[in-house]
Design a protein around this motif. Structure first.
Motif, PDB file in Angstrom:
ATOM      1  N   ARG A 145       0.675  -0.813   0.166  1.00 42.48           N
ATOM      2  CA  ARG A 145      -0.247   0.110  -0.221  1.00 42.48           C
ATOM      3  C   ARG A 145       1.148   1.300   0.021  1.00 42.48           C
ATOM      4  N   ASP A 146       1.837   1.258   0.392  1.00 42.30           N
ATOM      5  CA  ASP A 146       2.934   1.877   0.739  1.00 42.30           C
ATOM      6  C   ASP A 146       3.633   2.648  -0.560  1.00 42.30           C
ATOM      7  N   ARG A 147       3.832   1.941  -1.555  1.00 40.88           N
ATOM      8  CA  ARG A 147       4.531   1.462  -2.636  1.00 40.88           C
ATOM      9  C   ARG A 147       3.419   1.712  -3.770  1.00 40.88           C
ATOM     10  N   GLN A 148       1.549   1.644  -3.448  1.00 39.92           N
ATOM     11  CA  GLN A 148       0.490   1.460  -4.971  1.00 39.92           C
ATOM     12  C   GLN A 148       1.294   0.374  -5.537  1.00 39.92           C
ATOM     13  N   ARG A 149       1.586  -0.843  -4.853  1.00 39.37           N
ATOM     14  CA  ARG A 149       1.635  -2.335  -5.974  1.00 39.37           C
ATOM     15  C   ARG A 149       0.743  -3.384  -5.272  1.00 39.37           C
ATOM     16  N   ILE A 150       0.428  -4.025  -6.756  1.00 35.11           N
ATOM     17  CA  ILE A 150      -0.367  -5.259  -6.511  1.00 35.11           C
ATOM     18  C   ILE A 150       0.676  -6.114  -6.587  1.00 35.11           C
ATOM     19  N   SER A 151       0.835  -7.329  -5.732  1.00 39.80           N
ATOM     20  CA  SER A 151       1.552  -8.542  -6.984  1.00 39.80           C
ATOM     21  C   SER A 151      -0.175  -9.540  -7.363  1.00 39.80           C
ATOM     22  N   LEU A 152       0.536 -10.459  -9.076  1.00 36.01           N
ATOM     23  CA  LEU A 152      -0.589 -10.766  -8.595  1.00 36.01           C
ATOM     24  C   LEU A 152      -0.024 -12.771  -8.916  1.00 36.01           C
ATOM     25  N   GLY A 153      -1.119 -13.464  -9.172  1.00 31.84           N
ATOM     26  CA  GLY A 153      -0.761 -14.625  -9.904  1.00 31.84           C
ATOM     27  C   GLY A 153      -1.640 -15.061 -10.359  1.00 31.84           C
ATOM     28  N   LEU A 154      -0.981 -16.266 -11.877  1.00 34.42           N
ATOM     29  CA  LEU A 154      -2.432 -16.595 -12.796  1.00 34.42           C
ATOM     30  C   LEU A 154      -2.507 -17.829 -12.757  1.00 34.42           C
ATOM     31  N   LYS A 155      -1.793 -18.498 -12.472  1.00 33.09           N
ATOM     32  CA  LYS A 155      -1.378 -20.372 -11.940  1.00 33.09           C
ATOM     33  C   LYS A 155      -2.756 -20.215 -11.088  1.00 33.09           C
ATOM     34  N   GLN A 156      -2.041 -19.726 -10.111  1.00 34.86           N
ATOM     35  CA  GLN A 156      -2.762 -19.584  -8.030  1.00 34.86           C
ATOM     36  C   GLN A 156      -4.310 -19.997  -8.979  1.00 34.86           C
ATOM     37  N   THR A 157      -4.990 -19.570  -9.828  1.00 36.24           N
ATOM     38  CA  THR A 157      -6.182 -19.401 -10.558  1.00 36.24           C
ATOM     39  C   THR A 157      -6.843 -20.985 -11.210  1.00 36.24           C
ATOM     40  N   GLN A 158      -5.680 -21.536 -11.375  1.00 33.47           N
ATOM     41  CA  GLN A 158      -5.079 -22.649 -11.833  1.00 33.47           C
ATOM     42  C   GLN A 158      -5.212 -24.242 -11.583  1.00 33.47           C
ATOM     43  N   SER A 159      -5.597 -25.454 -11.813  1.00 38.76           N
ATOM     44  CA  SER A 159      -5.497 -25.959 -10.922  1.00 38.76           C
ATOM     45  C   SER A 159      -3.904 -26.646 -10.647  1.00 38.76           C
ATOM     46  N   ASP A 160      -3.437 -27.074  -9.736  1.00 35.69           N
ATOM     47  CA  ASP A 160      -2.076 -27.290  -9.893  1.00 35.69           C
ATOM     48  C   ASP A 160      -1.713 -29.113 -10.341  1.00 35.69           C
ATOM     49  N   PRO A 161      -0.985 -29.031 -11.263  1.00 35.33           N
ATOM     50  CA  PRO A 161      -0.658 -30.874 -11.793  1.00 35.33           C
ATOM     51  C   PRO A 161      -0.221 -31.236 -10.428  1.00 35.33           C
ATOM     52  N   TRP A 162       0.710 -30.925  -9.176  1.00 36.24           N
ATOM     53  CA  TRP A 162       1.544 -31.358  -8.832  1.00 36.24           C
ATOM     54  C   TRP A 162       0.841 -31.841  -7.379  1.00 36.24           C
ATOM     55  N   GLN A 163      -0.490 -31.278  -6.895  1.00 35.54           N
ATOM     56  CA  GLN A 163      -1.709 -31.747  -6.349  1.00 35.54           C
ATOM     57  C   GLN A 163      -1.761 -33.417  -6.938  1.00 35.54           C
ATOM     58  N   GLN A 164      -2.187 -32.508  -8.070  1.00 42.77           N
ATOM     59  CA  GLN A 164      -3.002 -33.851  -9.121  1.00 42.77           C
ATOM     60  C   GLN A 164      -2.153 -35.581  -8.669  1.00 42.77           C
ATOM     61  N   VAL A 165      -0.376 -34.827  -8.935  1.00 47.74           N
ATOM     62  CA  VAL A 165       0.446 -35.989  -8.136  1.00 47.74           C
ATOM     63  C   VAL A 165       0.522 -36.409  -7.354  1.00 47.74           C
ATOM     64  N   LEU A 166       0.322 -35.933  -6.664  1.00 48.87           N
ATOM     65  CA  LEU A 166      -0.202 -35.951  -5.161  1.00 48.87           C
ATOM     66  C   LEU A 166      -1.494 -37.179  -4.759  1.00 48.87           C
ATOM     67  N   ASP A 167      -2.250 -36.450  -5.441  1.00 49.04           N
ATOM     68  CA  ASP A 167      -3.477 -37.511  -5.100  1.00 49.04           C
ATOM     69  C   ASP A 167      -3.371 -37.981  -5.664  1.00 49.04           C
ATOM     70  N   SER A 168      -2.956 -39.209  -6.955  1.00 46.87           N
ATOM     71  CA  SER A 168      -3.886 -39.667  -7.900  1.00 46.87           C
ATOM     72  C   SER A 168      -2.383 -40.715  -7.546  1.00 46.87           C
ATOM     73  N   TYR A 169      -1.151 -40.275  -7.532  1.00 46.73           N
ATOM     74  CA  TYR A 169       0.210 -41.099  -8.005  1.00 46.73           C
ATOM     75  C   TYR A 169       0.333 -41.191  -6.072  1.00 46.73           C
ATOM     76  N   GLY A 170       1.212 -42.439  -6.765  1.00 49.54           N
ATOM     77  CA  GLY A 170       2.421 -42.743  -5.053  1.00 49.54           C
ATOM     78  C   GLY A 170       3.697 -43.973  -5.214  1.00 49.54           C
ATOM     79  N   GLU A 171       4.145 -43.500  -4.635  1.00 42.70           N
ATOM     80  CA  GLU A 171       5.910 -44.491  -5.082  1.00 42.70           C
ATOM     81  C   GLU A 171       5.296 -46.070  -5.779  1.00 42.70           C
ATOM     82  N   ASP A 172       6.411 -46.011  -6.295  1.00 45.57           N
ATOM     83  CA  ASP A 172       6.637 -47.818  -7.006  1.00 45.57           C
ATOM     84  C   ASP A 172       5.032 -47.086  -8.158  1.00 45.57           C
ATOM     85  N   ASP A 173       3.906 -46.282  -7.912  1.00 47.00           N
ATOM     86  CA  ASP A 173       3.399 -46.258  -9.838  1.00 47.00           C
ATOM     87  C   ASP A 173       4.241 -46.797 -10.785  1.00 47.00           C
ATOM     88  N   VAL A 174       3.477 -47.445 -11.817  1.00 50.94           N
ATOM     89  CA  VAL A 174       3.794 -46.763 -13.056  1.00 50.94           C
ATOM     90  C   VAL A 174       3.225 -46.141 -13.728  1.00 50.94           C
TER      91      VAL A 174
END
Length: 505
Positions: free
Chosen positions: A270-299
């Motif tokens: 607010r002091d410098r009147q700057r806003i930092s935005l993110g685009l990927k945060q509005t999209q599904s995180d593919p890494w979350q898909q990996v953690l939810d769907s895959y496990g070690e030793d899966d092919v």
């Protein structure tokens, strides 16, 4: 009877009578005309408009003449477009009496003098001036302020304007940011006016938003380090690292100017009147898909994204790549990953380790059993290939069958040529460049006369595009016959090759 005879004056009366050449008193007509001086601004009425000049009655003994070149600062104009009969105008006296006895006036110089006074006052007070766009030039616009004012393209709007022609003939409010009377130089900024108007809007936006909010905006500019989003009053920045979950070389790969996007507010200064935005945060995180769907030793299935000296990176989901170390490529010893895989090749790999905190995957190609089916894709997308039948046994490899079988079942037929020459000629220059300790004894063992001439060509072709398999294939295809015997050092089965030395030749 009334005496109608007018008596002549007996003495000079200033402003009424003057003494004539013969000593008689005559009316003082000169005193009835206004006194004018060159450089003075006078007021008059247009009484005639010709194609090359305009006549103006200023109450003097003769009408003033304004040449067409002295009407306006614009070039090649029609006098009828600038003035009309009966119009009252200001003009500057250039010459009281030229060679033909005419009074020469200038409308544009009168405007110039009056305009400079207004411009100087506006520059001191910070007030805006209004001018009409009369020219589009390289780098900006020319405005008619009574003097020629220059408006740089970068200061026409808050965002960079692609087509300046759309401002032609428009009246614009600008601030004077540079003034030089001696050089008749006036530099303007419309952006400063717009920013002043948006200050209140900007403050309202800062007060309204908070980190975590998801808002809509329009891409206003794209730069190397990210993209700016217009939030209807101020711009926010999406850093290039916040554009996508996958690697982005340049923001233009993902976004276009004018595109409407949904972004998440990451931080507000607010002091410098700057806003930092993110685009990927509005999209599904593919890494979350990996953690939810895959496990070690899966092919899982994937496609080789990059081949490097220490292994290969395989993309198992868009934006998620894992490393197959060179030791996990095949059951036999591999000198060069390109002996086994090529960029763009579809493969099945086994997950050895998932590091969610560091976002790293360790994969293995050699631990996938023949015929073993991969688990369904986490993103539900179509399979990248049919499950390959990888035969990489120790018995089959010396005869070249293992590598050939893998290549036959891949997407491309070129790896069939690639297998033997890559194992023969490519390791020497690549490992030599890497200064690998294992390469030194091998180079010493490799005195084959046929292979030596091919090494410089392989070195040039392989070292530079190391991450890509395509350039290597072209060189290898050309050098196959001469380097075939050099495959002996790959394992201890070299004796078996002697009876069939270089069968392709």
């Amino acid at each position: 009877m009334v005496n109608d005879t007018v008596e002549k004056p007996t003495a000079v009366e200033e402003g009424v009578w003057i003494e004539g050449p013969d000593g008689e008193l005559v009316p003082d007509y000169e005193s009835s005309f206004p006194e004018i001086n060159e450089g003075e601004v006078v007021h008059g009425t247009v009484v005639r408009v010709d194609k090359d000049e305009v006549l103006v009655d200023i109450g003097y003994k003769s009408e003033g003449v304004i040449p067409v070149a002295e009407l306006t600062i614009r070039r090649s104009v029609n006098p009828a477009d600038e003035v009309a009969l009966g119009e009252e105008i200001d003009a500057l006296v250039l010459t009281k009496e030229d060679a033909e006895g005419r009074l020469i006036l200038s409308k544009k110089r009168a405007r110039f003098e009056l305009a400079w006074k207004k411009i100087e006052a506006a520059a001191e007070s910070g007030e805006a001036v209004i001018g009409r766009v009369i020219e589009v030039v390289k780098g900006g616009l020319i405005l008619d302020l009574g003097v020629r004012g220059f408006l740089p393209a970068s200061l026409v709007d808050i965002r960079r304007v692609q087509d300046l022609d759309e401002f032609m003939a428009r009246e614009l409010r600008c601030k004077v940011i540079e003034l030089n009377r001696s050089r008749n130089n006036v530099v303007l900024s419309r952006r400063a006016v717009l920013e002043d108007e948006r200050k209140e809007m900007r403050q309202a936006i800062l007060d309204r938003l908070s980190p975590g909010d998801v808002i809509e905006g329009q891409i206003s500019n794209i730069v190397d380090f990210g993209a700016f989003v217009d939030l209807d009053g101020m711009d926010g920045l999406i850093h290039i690292s916040e554009l996508s979950w996958s690697h982005v070389n340049h923001p233009s790969e993902v976004l276009d100017i004018g595109q409407t996007v949904e972004v998440k507010v990451l931080d507000i200064d607010r002091d410098r009147q700057r806003i930092s935005l993110g685009l990927k945060q509005t999209q599904s995180d593919p890494w979350q898909q990996v953690l939810d769907s895959y496990g070690e030793d899966d092919v899982v299935e994937g496609r080789v994204a990059k081949v490097v000296t220490f292994g290969a990176f395989v993309e198992i989901l868009p934006g998620v790549e894992g490393l197959v170390h060179i030791s996990e490529l095949a059951a036999h010893h591999v000198e060069n990953p390109r002996e086994v895989v090529a960029q763009g090749q579809a493969v099945n790999v086994r997950i050895l380790e998932i590091d969610g905190d560091r976002r790293r995957l360790s994969l293995s190609l050699k631990r996938v059993e023949e015929g073993e089916q991969p688990v369904p894709r986490a993103d539900g997308a179509e399979s990248v290939h049919e499950t390959p039948n990888l035969v990489l046994s120790e018995e089959a490899f010396p005869a070249g069958g293992a590598t050939a079988t893998m290549d036959d079942e891949g997407e491309l037929s070129e790896p069939e040529i690639e297998s033997d020459p890559e194992a023969d000629a490519e390791p020497e220059p690549e490992l030599g460049t890497e200064a690998d300790a294992e390469a030194e004894p091998e180079i010493g063992i490799e005195p084959d006369a046929d292979a030596v001439p091919e090494i410089p060509a392989e070195t040039t072709a392989d070292i530079e595009p190391e991450a890509s398999a395509e350039p290597v294939e072209d060189v290898e295809a050309a050098g196959e016959p001469s380097v075939e015997p050099a495959s002996a050092p790959n394992d201890d089965s070299g004796a078996e090759l002697e009876p069939d030395e270089n069968p392709s030749s």
